[in-house]
Scaffold this active site. Structure first.
Site, PDB file in Angstrom:
ATOM      1  N   ASP A  29       0.510  -1.170   0.107  1.00 11.43           N
ATOM      2  CA  ASP A  29      -0.291   0.046   0.236  1.00 11.43           C
ATOM      3  C   ASP A  29       0.682   0.699  -0.181  1.00 11.43           C
ATOM      4  OD1 ASP A  29      -1.719   2.334   0.867  1.00 11.43           O
ATOM      5  OD2 ASP A  29      -2.922   0.907   1.695  1.00 11.43           O
ATOM      6  N   TYR A  62      -9.150  15.851  -5.663  1.00 11.17           N
ATOM      7  CA  TYR A  62      -8.465  15.083  -6.123  1.00 11.17           C
ATOM      8  C   TYR A  62      -8.409  16.230  -7.258  1.00 11.17           C
ATOM      9  CZ  TYR A  62      -7.802  11.519 -10.090  1.00 11.17           C
ATOM     10  OH  TYR A  62      -7.330  11.196 -11.329  1.00 11.17           O
TER      11      TYR A  62
HETATM   12  N1  NAP Z   1      -8.446   6.556 -15.628  1.00 10.99           N
HETATM   13  C1  NAP Z   1      -9.066   7.884 -15.456  1.00 10.99           C
HETATM   14  O1  NAP Z   1      -9.864   8.647 -16.460  1.00 10.99           O
HETATM   15  C2  NAP Z   1      -7.855   8.410 -14.990  1.00 10.99           C
HETATM   16  C3  NAP Z   1      -7.809   9.577 -15.295  1.00 10.99           C
HETATM   17  C4  NAP Z   1      -6.581  10.986 -15.384  1.00 10.99           C
HETATM   18  C5  NAP Z   1      -5.810  10.517 -14.223  1.00 10.99           C
HETATM   19  N2  NAP Z   1      -5.803   8.642 -13.810  1.00 10.99           N
HETATM   20  C6  NAP Z   1      -4.404   8.223 -13.124  1.00 10.99           C
HETATM   21  O2  NAP Z   1      -4.503   7.222 -13.201  1.00 10.99           O
HETATM   22  C7  NAP Z   1      -3.363   6.902 -12.654  1.00 10.99           C
HETATM   23  C8  NAP Z   1      -4.373   5.105 -12.884  1.00 10.99           C
HETATM   24  O3  NAP Z   1      -5.574   5.196 -12.640  1.00 10.99           O
HETATM   25  P1  NAP Z   1      -6.385   4.188 -13.448  1.00 10.99           P
HETATM   26  O4  NAP Z   1      -7.441   5.194 -13.875  1.00 10.99           O
HETATM   27  O5  NAP Z   1      -5.533   2.880 -14.200  1.00 10.99           O
HETATM   28  O6  NAP Z   1      -6.690   3.341 -12.308  1.00 10.99           O
HETATM   29  P2  NAP Z   1      -7.152   1.770 -11.712  1.00 10.99           P
HETATM   30  O7  NAP Z   1      -7.324   1.059 -12.980  1.00 10.99           O
HETATM   31  O8  NAP Z   1      -8.091   1.507 -10.685  1.00 10.99           O
HETATM   32  O9  NAP Z   1      -6.210   1.080 -11.390  1.00 10.99           O
HETATM   33  C9  NAP Z   1      -4.655   1.360 -10.463  1.00 10.99           C
HETATM   34  C10 NAP Z   1      -4.668   1.009  -9.787  1.00 10.99           C
HETATM   35  O10 NAP Z   1      -3.643   1.576  -8.219  1.00 10.99           O
HETATM   36  C11 NAP Z   1      -3.526   0.647  -7.175  1.00 10.99           C
HETATM   37  N3  NAP Z   1      -4.289   1.449  -6.205  1.00 10.99           N
HETATM   38  C12 NAP Z   1      -4.631   1.965  -5.766  1.00 10.99           C
HETATM   39  N4  NAP Z   1      -4.119   2.552  -4.355  1.00 10.99           N
HETATM   40  C13 NAP Z   1      -3.372   2.375  -4.298  1.00 10.99           C
HETATM   41  C14 NAP Z   1      -2.151   2.327  -2.976  1.00 10.99           C
HETATM   42  N5  NAP Z   1      -2.453   2.922  -1.678  1.00 10.99           N
HETATM   43  N6  NAP Z   1      -0.585   2.078  -2.863  1.00 10.99           N
HETATM   44  C15 NAP Z   1      -0.951   0.827  -4.093  1.00 10.99           C
HETATM   45  N7  NAP Z   1      -1.245   0.654  -5.050  1.00 10.99           N
HETATM   46  C16 NAP Z   1      -2.687   1.318  -5.072  1.00 10.99           C
HETATM   47  C17 NAP Z   1      -4.619  -0.743  -7.608  1.00 10.99           C
HETATM   48  O11 NAP Z   1      -4.425  -2.089  -7.401  1.00 10.99           O
HETATM   49  P3  NAP Z   1      -4.956  -1.796  -5.837  1.00 10.99           P
HETATM   50  O12 NAP Z   1      -6.202  -1.222  -5.851  1.00 10.99           O
HETATM   51  O13 NAP Z   1      -4.795  -3.520  -5.721  1.00 10.99           O
HETATM   52  O14 NAP Z   1      -4.186  -1.503  -5.040  1.00 10.99           O
HETATM   53  C18 NAP Z   1      -3.915  -0.714  -9.371  1.00 10.99           C
HETATM   54  O15 NAP Z   1      -3.609  -1.136  -9.531  1.00 10.99           O
HETATM   55  C19 NAP Z   1      -4.279   7.525 -11.348  1.00 10.99           C
HETATM   56  O16 NAP Z   1      -2.766   7.943 -10.674  1.00 10.99           O
HETATM   57  C20 NAP Z   1      -5.031   7.920 -11.685  1.00 10.99           C
HETATM   58  O17 NAP Z   1      -5.209   9.275 -10.318  1.00 10.99           O
HETATM   59  C21 NAP Z   1      -6.923   8.137 -14.717  1.00 10.99           C
END
Ligand code: NAP
Length: 254
Positions: free
Chosen positions: A62, A153
Site C-alpha cells: 500500500d 482529487y
Molecule cells: N482513468 C482515468 O480516467 C484517469 C484520468 C486521469 C488520471 N488518472 C490517474 O491514473 C492513475 C491510474 O489510474 P487508473 O485509471 O489506471 O486506475 P485503476 O485501473 O483503478 O488502477 C489503479 C491502480 O493503482 C493501485 N492502487 C490503488 N491504491 C493504491 C495504494 N494505496 N497503494 C498501491 N497501489 C494502489 C490499484 O491496485 P489496488 O487497488 O490493488 O491497490 C491499481 O493497480 C491514477 O493516478 C489516476 O488518478 C486516471
C-alpha cells in the site's frame, strides 16, 4: 520473448501496476525488454498482472503506508541492482461534496497522491542518479480547471504536478528528468474502483464525459502509454518539468 530496444536491461518501477494505465505501461515496458516492478494492494490482481511476463515482478504494497517508498525501491535494487524509471501511477480520488468533507478521506488522498510519490522519489534518488534515470508522475486533466465535487482529487494531483516542476530543478544536476502525464477520462478500473461509483452511475459519467471530449471518444490506456514511455525514456535527455495533458481536448473546454 521480449524485443530488444533501448529499454533492454533497464529497470522500471510502476506503482499501481495491476490495473488500468499502470498495468498497460508495465506490459509495454516488459514487452520491449525492461524489467518492471509493479505494486498494488490486492495480491490476487498483482499475481494476475505479472503472470506470463518473465520481466514483471509484483510487490504487494500500500503506497500510502509510511516507509512504502524505501521498501519499493529496495525491492527493485535488491532484485536487479538499478532503477532507470519510476512511474508514480497509483492514485486516489473520489467525489467529495463540501458537506461530506472528512479529514481521514482527505488525508488518505494526500497520502497517496502527494506523500507516497515523495517517499519513493527520495528512496530511489541514489539509484536514479547512478543511471541518470527518469521519473514520470501521473496527474490528471481534472487539475487543469476548477473541479467541483472533485476538489481534493484535483488539488492533490495539482500538488503532484507542482512537485514535478520542483523535482525537475532539484534533480537536474543528477541528470534525472522529471515530467508528468495528465490524462483525461480513460477507460480503466478507476470509476468503479478508486472513485467508488456504482456501475450504473459510472456508465452515466462515461457517457457525459464522452459527450464533452472534442475528439469524440473517451481515452484508452493505449492513448496514454506511449507518452509515459517517451517522457521516461533514456532518449529523452532534454525535456524536464513538463506536464503533458493527454485528454482528447477535454480540459480545453471544461
Ligand atoms: N482513468 C482515468 O480516467 C484517469 C484520468 C486521469 C488520471 N488518472 C490517474 O491514473 C492513475 C491510474 O489510474 P487508473 O485509471 O489506471 O486506475 P485503476 O485501473 O483503478 O488502477 C489503479 C491502480 O493503482 C493501485 N492502487 C490503488 N491504491 C493504491 C495504494 N494505496 N497503494 C498501491 N497501489 C494502489 C490499484 O491496485 P489496488 O487497488 O490493488 O491497490 C491499481 O493497480 C491514477 O493516478 C489516476 O488518478 C486516471
Amino acid at each position: 520473448m521480449a524485443k530488444d530496444s533501448i529499454w533492454t536491461g533497464k529497470v522500471a518501477i510502476v506503482t499501481g501496476g495491476s490495473s488500468g494505465i499502470g498495468k498497460a505501461v508495465a506490459n509495454r515496458l516488459s514487452g520491449i525488454g525492461a524489467k518492471v516492478l509493479i505494486t498494488g494492494r490486492n495480491a490476487h490482481r498483482l499475481e494476475e498482472a505479472a503472470a506470463g511476463h518473465d520481466n514483471i515482478e509484483a510487490l504487494q504494497m500500500d503506497s500510502s503506508e509510511d516507509g512504502s517508498g524505501e521498501r519499493i525501491a529496495e525491492a527493485a535494487t535488491g532484485r536487479w541492482g538499478r532503477i532507470d524509471l519510476v512511474v508514480n501511477n497509483s492514485g486516489a480520488g473520489q467525489p467529495l461534496p463540501v458537506d461530506a468533507y472528512d479529514a481521514s478521506v482527505i488525508a488518505e488522498m494526500s497520502a497517496l497522491n502527494i506523500v507516497a510519490p515523495s517517499q519513493l522519489v527520495k528512496a530511489a534518488h541514489g539509484a536514479l542518479r547512478e543511471c541518470r534515470g527518469a521519473i514520470v508522475n501521473i496527474g490528471t486533466a481534472v487539475s487543469r480547471n476548477a473541479a467541483p465535487m472533485l476538489a481534493h482529487y484535483g488539488a492533490t494531483k495539482a500538488a503532484l504536478e507542482h512537485l514535478t516542476r520542483s523535482w525537475a530543478i532539484e534533480l537536474a544536476g543528477d541528470g534525472i528528468r522529471v515530467n508528468a502525464v495528465a490524462p483525461g477520462p480513460v477507460k480503466s478500473g478507476a470509476l468503479t474502483g478508486m472513485m467508488g461509483l456504482p456501475e450504473e452511475v459510472a456508465r452515466q459519467v462515461e457517457e457525459q464525459e464522452t459527450a464533452q471530449i472534442p475528439l469524440g471518444r473517451r481515452g484508452v490506456t493505449a492513448d496514454i502509454v506511449p507518452w509515459i514511455l517517451r517522457l521516461g525514456s533514456p532518449e529523452n535527455e532534454w525535456l524536464t518539468g513538463q506536464i503533458l495533458t493527454v485528454d482528447g481536448g477535454w480540459s480545453l473546454r471544461n
